[in-house]
Design an enzyme around this catalytic site. Sequence first.
Site, PDB file in Angstrom:
ATOM      1  N   GLY A   1       0.823  -1.202   0.000  1.00  0.00           N
ATOM      2  CA  GLY A   1       0.000   0.000   0.000  1.00  0.00           C
ATOM      3  C   GLY A   1       0.860   1.256   0.000  1.00  0.00           C
ATOM      4  O   GLY A   1       1.897   1.302   0.670  1.00  0.00           O
TER       5      GLY A   1
ATOM      6  N   ARG B   1       0.763  -5.525  -6.307  1.00  0.00           N
ATOM      7  CA  ARG B   1       0.905  -6.820  -5.637  1.00  0.00           C
ATOM      8  C   ARG B   1       1.565  -7.796  -6.619  1.00  0.00           C
ATOM      9  O   ARG B   1       1.423  -7.663  -7.831  1.00  0.00           O
ATOM     10  CB  ARG B   1      -0.464  -7.367  -5.224  1.00  0.00           C
ATOM     11  CG  ARG B   1      -1.299  -6.373  -4.401  1.00  0.00           C
ATOM     12  CD  ARG B   1      -0.725  -6.138  -3.027  1.00  0.00           C
ATOM     13  NE  ARG B   1      -1.553  -5.196  -2.263  1.00  0.00           N
ATOM     14  CZ  ARG B   1      -1.242  -4.763  -1.048  1.00  0.00           C
ATOM     15  NH1 ARG B   1      -0.126  -5.177  -0.467  1.00  0.00           N
ATOM     16  NH2 ARG B   1      -2.027  -3.902  -0.424  1.00  0.00           N
TER      17      ARG B   1
ATOM     18  N   ASP C   1       4.969  -4.642   6.292  1.00  0.00           N
ATOM     19  CA  ASP C   1       5.334  -5.995   6.732  1.00  0.00           C
ATOM     20  C   ASP C   1       5.508  -6.968   5.566  1.00  0.00           C
ATOM     21  O   ASP C   1       6.517  -7.673   5.475  1.00  0.00           O
ATOM     22  CB  ASP C   1       4.265  -6.511   7.694  1.00  0.00           C
ATOM     23  CG  ASP C   1       4.584  -7.887   8.231  1.00  0.00           C
ATOM     24  OD1 ASP C   1       5.364  -7.971   9.187  1.00  0.00           O
ATOM     25  OD2 ASP C   1       4.057  -8.878   7.692  1.00  0.00           O
TER      26      ASP C   1
ATOM     27  N   THR D   1       4.032   2.721   5.908  1.00  0.00           N
ATOM     28  CA  THR D   1       2.669   2.216   6.029  1.00  0.00           C
ATOM     29  C   THR D   1       1.885   3.119   6.966  1.00  0.00           C
ATOM     30  O   THR D   1       2.386   3.464   8.045  1.00  0.00           O
ATOM     31  CB  THR D   1       2.631   0.761   6.559  1.00  0.00           C
ATOM     32  OG1 THR D   1       1.293   0.426   6.952  1.00  0.00           O
ATOM     33  CG2 THR D   1       3.560   0.555   7.741  1.00  0.00           C
TER      34      THR D   1
ATOM     35  N   ASP E   1      -0.607   2.459   8.767  1.00  0.00           N
ATOM     36  CA  ASP E   1      -1.163   1.782   9.942  1.00  0.00           C
ATOM     37  C   ASP E   1      -0.278   1.893  11.180  1.00  0.00           C
ATOM     38  O   ASP E   1      -0.744   1.690  12.299  1.00  0.00           O
ATOM     39  CB  ASP E   1      -1.419   0.306   9.647  1.00  0.00           C
ATOM     40  CG  ASP E   1      -2.603   0.085   8.725  1.00  0.00           C
ATOM     41  OD1 ASP E   1      -3.369   1.048   8.506  1.00  0.00           O
ATOM     42  OD2 ASP E   1      -2.763  -1.036   8.218  1.00  0.00           O
TER      43      ASP E   1
ATOM     44  N   ASP F   1       1.938  -0.195  12.168  1.00  0.00           N
ATOM     45  CA  ASP F   1       1.764  -1.509  12.793  1.00  0.00           C
ATOM     46  C   ASP F   1       3.057  -2.320  12.900  1.00  0.00           C
ATOM     47  O   ASP F   1       3.018  -3.537  13.071  1.00  0.00           O
ATOM     48  CB  ASP F   1       0.713  -2.313  12.026  1.00  0.00           C
ATOM     49  CG  ASP F   1       1.065  -2.482  10.555  1.00  0.00           C
ATOM     50  OD1 ASP F   1       2.068  -1.892  10.090  1.00  0.00           O
ATOM     51  OD2 ASP F   1       0.328  -3.215   9.856  1.00  0.00           O
TER      52      ASP F   1
ATOM     53  N   ARG G   1      -6.579  -2.568  10.449  1.00  0.00           N
ATOM     54  CA  ARG G   1      -7.234  -3.864  10.677  1.00  0.00           C
ATOM     55  C   ARG G   1      -6.830  -4.471  12.016  1.00  0.00           C
ATOM     56  O   ARG G   1      -7.656  -4.850  12.819  1.00  0.00           O
ATOM     57  CB  ARG G   1      -6.899  -4.830   9.538  1.00  0.00           C
ATOM     58  CG  ARG G   1      -7.544  -4.459   8.213  1.00  0.00           C
ATOM     59  CD  ARG G   1      -7.349  -5.578   7.189  1.00  0.00           C
ATOM     60  NE  ARG G   1      -7.864  -5.192   5.894  1.00  0.00           N
ATOM     61  CZ  ARG G   1      -7.158  -4.580   4.962  1.00  0.00           C
ATOM     62  NH1 ARG G   1      -5.893  -4.283   5.204  1.00  0.00           N
ATOM     63  NH2 ARG G   1      -7.688  -4.260   3.801  1.00  0.00           N
TER      64      ARG G   1
ATOM     65  N   HIS H   1     -23.317  16.771  19.997  1.00  0.00           N
ATOM     66  CA  HIS H   1     -22.693  15.781  19.116  1.00  0.00           C
ATOM     67  C   HIS H   1     -22.014  14.704  19.960  1.00  0.00           C
ATOM     68  O   HIS H   1     -21.812  14.877  21.165  1.00  0.00           O
ATOM     69  CB  HIS H   1     -21.639  16.448  18.222  1.00  0.00           C
ATOM     70  CG  HIS H   1     -20.482  16.996  18.997  1.00  0.00           C
ATOM     71  ND1 HIS H   1     -20.457  18.291  19.470  1.00  0.00           N
ATOM     72  CD2 HIS H   1     -19.326  16.417  19.413  1.00  0.00           C
ATOM     73  CE1 HIS H   1     -19.335  18.487  20.133  1.00  0.00           C
ATOM     74  NE2 HIS H   1     -18.628  17.369  20.122  1.00  0.00           N
TER      75      HIS H   1
END
Length: 319
Positions: free
Chosen positions: A11, A72, A103, A125, A127, A129, A171, A215
């Site tokens: 990504g 990919r 990763d 990335t 994320d 992660d 995720r 809100h």
Amino acid sequence: MKTIGILTSGGDAPGMNAAIRSVVRTSIYNGVKIMGIKQGYNGLLNGEIEEMNLSSVADIIHRGGTMLLSARCDEFKTEEGLNKALNIIEVFGIDGLVILGGDGTFRGAQKLCDAGIQVVCIPCTIDNDMGYTDYTIGFMTAVETAVDAIGKIRDTSASHGRANIVEVMGRGCGDIALYSGIAGGAESIIVPEVEFNIDEVCKKVIQGKNRGKLHHIIALAEGIGDAYEVAEKIEEKTGTETRVTILGHIQRGGSPTVFDRILASKMGNKAVELLLNGKSGRALGIRCNNIMDVDLDEALNTEKNFDIDLYNIGMILSI
């Protein structure tokens, strides 16, 4: 080390172009030829490789995405694909590779390293992660994008007296939800690392409403499950209209923040330095604001620790 190749895989992440620029210009400064490999490992297998110069990376430091493109490549995961990649590397006279990604990208780099290719990896990335480094390139930009969206959603949410779930990427890692939730003043933060109680979320919605709050923003990581199902439960239990906004790939695009541009520039420079010094199988990272490098095996096997202290601060501040 006469020729270095560079590719981006997996990504895309804001700041990749800044890292590419740094690698290219550091290589040229040191008298090393630099070859750009298009379309990640797929382009490596197909020989989509061309020499880069100073002009190749002009006017890209502020651009999102990756100028080298990404794709990919299932073929690369096979023994036949790996051998094909090794042949292409030999044909183009590439002595070392700088590989940008997350990763999965690092695992591909490990295969090349095990086959005798000098490799240095840069973590890119959104994320965040990867456990061995405090931050990955692109994460802070994604957080800024999410915070901007939360601010705009709050305006319309308050105008209609609604609750709104803002789903962000992540995720298995809730860092984007955690950081953007705290910075954006979200009343609830839902992440995969912490089991959440729907009744506690609903209690906050009701308490806020009773004291005149118009809100209620809920930052939710995509890995938690169906945001629409969570919204339905909140609406059923509280009687408050609850909408869902899924930010999706908007988080991957956009101009990288100053933090990501500088981090990418530092890591790109360091990657070339490592290759010139004969180092291989290294992954770059940042700890306590210092650029460092670790063995690829360590990078791939270091568990990501969720910042539970920061999460608890968010809980306190959102009472």
